[in-house]
Design a protein around this motif. Structure first.
Motif, PDB file in Angstrom:
ATOM      1  N   ILE A  11     -28.887 -72.374 -49.391  1.00  0.00           N
ATOM      2  CA  ILE A  11     -28.861 -72.062 -50.510  1.00  0.00           C
ATOM      3  C   ILE A  11     -28.670 -73.272 -51.708  1.00  0.00           C
ATOM      4  O   ILE A  11     -27.262 -73.993 -51.497  1.00  0.00           O
ATOM      5  CB  ILE A  11     -27.164 -70.733 -50.604  1.00  0.00           C
ATOM      6  CG1 ILE A  11     -26.489 -70.045 -49.969  1.00  0.00           C
ATOM      7  CG2 ILE A  11     -27.217 -71.191 -52.553  1.00  0.00           C
ATOM      8  CD1 ILE A  11     -26.239 -69.094 -50.271  1.00  0.00           C
ATOM      9  N   PRO A  12     -29.687 -73.506 -53.286  1.00  0.00           N
ATOM     10  CA  PRO A  12     -29.591 -74.519 -52.557  1.00  0.00           C
ATOM     11  C   PRO A  12     -28.939 -74.502 -54.003  1.00  0.00           C
ATOM     12  O   PRO A  12     -29.876 -74.588 -55.161  1.00  0.00           O
ATOM     13  CB  PRO A  12     -31.372 -74.832 -53.366  1.00  0.00           C
ATOM     14  CG  PRO A  12     -31.427 -73.223 -53.574  1.00  0.00           C
ATOM     15  CD  PRO A  12     -30.591 -72.388 -52.452  1.00  0.00           C
ATOM     16  N   GLY A  13     -28.015 -74.990 -53.997  1.00  0.00           N
ATOM     17  CA  GLY A  13     -26.926 -74.666 -55.848  1.00  0.00           C
ATOM     18  C   GLY A  13     -25.229 -75.878 -55.521  1.00  0.00           C
ATOM     19  O   GLY A  13     -25.866 -76.317 -54.719  1.00  0.00           O
ATOM     20  N   ARG A  46     -24.973 -60.370 -56.545  1.00  0.00           N
ATOM     21  CA  ARG A  46     -25.226 -61.578 -57.775  1.00  0.00           C
ATOM     22  C   ARG A  46     -24.410 -62.205 -58.569  1.00  0.00           C
ATOM     23  O   ARG A  46     -24.641 -62.064 -59.775  1.00  0.00           O
ATOM     24  CB  ARG A  46     -26.212 -61.393 -57.782  1.00  0.00           C
ATOM     25  CG  ARG A  46     -26.984 -61.879 -57.009  1.00  0.00           C
ATOM     26  CD  ARG A  46     -27.129 -63.193 -55.722  1.00  0.00           C
ATOM     27  NE  ARG A  46     -27.752 -63.127 -53.855  1.00  0.00           N
ATOM     28  CZ  ARG A  46     -27.628 -63.297 -52.788  1.00  0.00           C
ATOM     29  NH1 ARG A  46     -26.241 -62.592 -52.867  1.00  0.00           N
ATOM     30  NH2 ARG A  46     -28.687 -63.011 -51.876  1.00  0.00           N
ATOM     31  N   HIS A  47     -23.347 -61.415 -58.888  1.00  0.00           N
ATOM     32  CA  HIS A  47     -22.059 -61.516 -59.824  1.00  0.00           C
ATOM     33  C   HIS A  47     -20.838 -61.606 -59.232  1.00  0.00           C
ATOM     34  O   HIS A  47     -19.973 -61.104 -58.228  1.00  0.00           O
ATOM     35  CB  HIS A  47     -22.786 -59.685 -60.433  1.00  0.00           C
ATOM     36  CG  HIS A  47     -21.597 -59.693 -62.013  1.00  0.00           C
ATOM     37  ND1 HIS A  47     -22.078 -60.366 -62.719  1.00  0.00           N
ATOM     38  CD2 HIS A  47     -20.361 -58.811 -61.932  1.00  0.00           C
ATOM     39  CE1 HIS A  47     -21.213 -60.289 -64.285  1.00  0.00           C
ATOM     40  NE2 HIS A  47     -20.341 -59.526 -63.535  1.00  0.00           N
ATOM     41  N   SER A  48     -20.271 -62.159 -60.141  1.00  0.00           N
ATOM     42  CA  SER A  48     -18.254 -62.016 -60.394  1.00  0.00           C
ATOM     43  C   SER A  48     -18.118 -61.688 -62.545  1.00  0.00           C
ATOM     44  O   SER A  48     -18.149 -62.070 -62.734  1.00  0.00           O
ATOM     45  CB  SER A  48     -17.864 -63.899 -60.045  1.00  0.00           C
ATOM     46  OG  SER A  48     -16.899 -63.827 -60.709  1.00  0.00           O
ATOM     47  N   LYS A  66     -18.283 -63.600 -50.656  1.00  0.00           N
ATOM     48  CA  LYS A  66     -17.113 -63.205 -50.787  1.00  0.00           C
ATOM     49  C   LYS A  66     -16.393 -63.403 -49.551  1.00  0.00           C
ATOM     50  O   LYS A  66     -15.649 -62.416 -49.576  1.00  0.00           O
ATOM     51  CB  LYS A  66     -17.345 -61.812 -51.007  1.00  0.00           C
ATOM     52  CG  LYS A  66     -18.260 -60.987 -50.405  1.00  0.00           C
ATOM     53  CD  LYS A  66     -18.423 -59.297 -50.747  1.00  0.00           C
ATOM     54  CE  LYS A  66     -19.718 -58.739 -50.313  1.00  0.00           C
ATOM     55  NZ  LYS A  66     -19.182 -58.474 -49.024  1.00  0.00           N
ATOM     56  N   ASP A  67     -17.859 -62.872 -48.586  1.00  0.00           N
ATOM     57  CA  ASP A  67     -17.351 -62.730 -47.261  1.00  0.00           C
ATOM     58  C   ASP A  67     -16.589 -64.235 -46.438  1.00  0.00           C
ATOM     59  O   ASP A  67     -15.555 -63.665 -45.565  1.00  0.00           O
ATOM     60  CB  ASP A  67     -18.156 -62.664 -46.149  1.00  0.00           C
ATOM     61  CG  ASP A  67     -19.243 -61.622 -46.937  1.00  0.00           C
ATOM     62  OD1 ASP A  67     -19.133 -60.473 -47.017  1.00  0.00           O
ATOM     63  OD2 ASP A  67     -20.732 -61.633 -46.981  1.00  0.00           O
ATOM     64  N   ASN A  86     -21.603 -65.185 -57.106  1.00  0.00           N
ATOM     65  CA  ASN A  86     -20.948 -64.469 -55.223  1.00  0.00           C
ATOM     66  C   ASN A  86     -22.539 -64.674 -54.468  1.00  0.00           C
ATOM     67  O   ASN A  86     -23.517 -64.090 -53.878  1.00  0.00           O
ATOM     68  CB  ASN A  86     -21.038 -63.132 -55.720  1.00  0.00           C
ATOM     69  CG  ASN A  86     -21.214 -62.558 -54.576  1.00  0.00           C
ATOM     70  OD1 ASN A  86     -20.848 -63.263 -53.485  1.00  0.00           O
ATOM     71  ND2 ASN A  86     -20.595 -61.205 -54.059  1.00  0.00           N
ATOM     72  N   ALA A  87     -23.097 -65.971 -54.183  1.00  0.00           N
ATOM     73  CA  ALA A  87     -24.254 -66.807 -53.766  1.00  0.00           C
ATOM     74  C   ALA A  87     -24.126 -66.369 -51.804  1.00  0.00           C
ATOM     75  O   ALA A  87     -22.978 -65.948 -51.721  1.00  0.00           O
ATOM     76  CB  ALA A  87     -24.499 -68.327 -53.486  1.00  0.00           C
TER      77      ALA A  87
END
Length: 326
Positions: free
Chosen positions: A130-132, A178-180, A150-151, A141-142
């Motif tokens: 993940i490039p962030g 992909r959301h919080s 989340k895991d 929630n990458a």
């Protein structure tokens, strides 16, 4: 260029320890390398400094937060208000007992994966792909390679627009794809993860496999913003883009990657408008071909150049894009 308001801000917050820069280039610090300046770029010293700034700032002053700039498209007119970029004060990683890891939200995801591996903590190797930064991972929630934030997350800290600090549980985060559910105006400052015991050599081997997959299948050496569109339920975004004939499609200096067509790349000195117009053209063509609406995963920030359109109005619905822009 925007009006310089840094002196006014310093007068309102004399004890501020972070750095304020007027008309700071955002193209220099985002992966797409496009877009206009931030009226003010603020780098807080730490969480307390961030909270102090938010408590003292004018209520009507817009505030935005950015991480590594890997998932961000800045429009050509720039960003009025303050862009907050978390730096060294949010860059620490702590290994704790019981397979826990605590990280500031400015830490790159790959660095967290590496620190966990070296400590023999399994379950975070997917962050290698993940490039962030951790802040972005919390916001979206990458995930990658079958796992999501989340895991493994057990809690986080955030500061709200009034400068109040919140301690959040996993349940509080309200994670979906992909959301919080945490308000976008809250700024994450720290995350705590729970892993399991693992063999460092095996974890590093897993990370190497993730890195090899990315290098072979994604244009990671290009100026890109990562995955452009979210996967619609029951579909793969890249497949929809490919089926709509958009692989290699170009608008000005921006192009749909031929290696992975859910990536847009800036390979010819693109403008922010080029990139957004290309993305909207892809969305329109996918909708026309399949009936599926693609939603942006990349965050678009700021205003267009004077008189220019934004969003769906940018889409090129005929074939002139293929003839005139290729």
């Amino acid at each position: 260029m925007f009006d310089d308001i840094t002196s006014e801000l310093r007068a309102l917050m004399p004890e501020l320890r972070g750095r304020l820069i007027a008309n700071a280039s955002l193209a220099d610090i985002t992966w797409f390398r496009v877009g206009g300046p931030a009226q003010v770029l603020f780098t807080p010293a730490d969480e307390a400094d961030l909270a102090y700034f938010l408590k003292r700032k004018p209520r009507d002053l817009p505030v935005f937060v950015m991480g590594l700039g890997s998932n961000l498209l800045v429009r050509d007119g720039g960003v009025a208000g303050v862009v907050i970029r978390l730096g060294r004060g949010f860059g620490e990683i702590k290994i704790e007992e019981g397979g826990r890891l605590r990280a500031g939200t400015a830490v790159p995801d790959v660095k967290v994966a590496r620190a966990a591996a070296e400590a023999g903590i399994s379950g975070l190797a997917f962050y290698r792909g993940i490039p962030g930064s951790i802040g972005g991972a919390l916001r979206m929630n990458a995930g990658a390679h079958g796992r999501e934030t989340k895991d493994c997350l057990i809690g986080a800290r955030a500061v709200d627009p009034e400068g109040n600090v919140h301690v959040l549980s996993l349940a509080d985060m309200g994670f979906t794809y992909r959301h919080s559910a945490i308000p976008e105006t809250w700024i994450f400052t720290e995350a705590t993860y729970q892993g399991a015991p693992g063999d460092p050599a095996e974890i590093l081997k897993e990370m190497d496999a993730v890195a090899e997959y990315r290098e072979q299948n994604q244009p990671i050496k290009e100026r890109t913003g990562g995955s452009t569109f979210k996967n619609p339920p029951g579909h793969s975004a890249w497949k929809l883009v490919d089926d709509a004939g958009c692989r290699g499609l170009r608008v000005g200096g921006a192009k749909v990657s031929e290696m992975h067509c859910n990536f847009l790349i800036n390979d010819r000195q693109a403008s922010g408008e080029d990139v957004e117009r290309l993305g909207e053209t892809v969305r329109a063509r996918v909708k026309a071909k399949s009936g599926v609406t693609l939603n942006w995963e990349i965050i678009r920030l700021g205003s267009p150049r004077p008189g220019a359109a934004v969003g769906e109005a940018l889409a090129i619905l005929d074939n002139t894009v293929d003839q005139a822009q290729s």
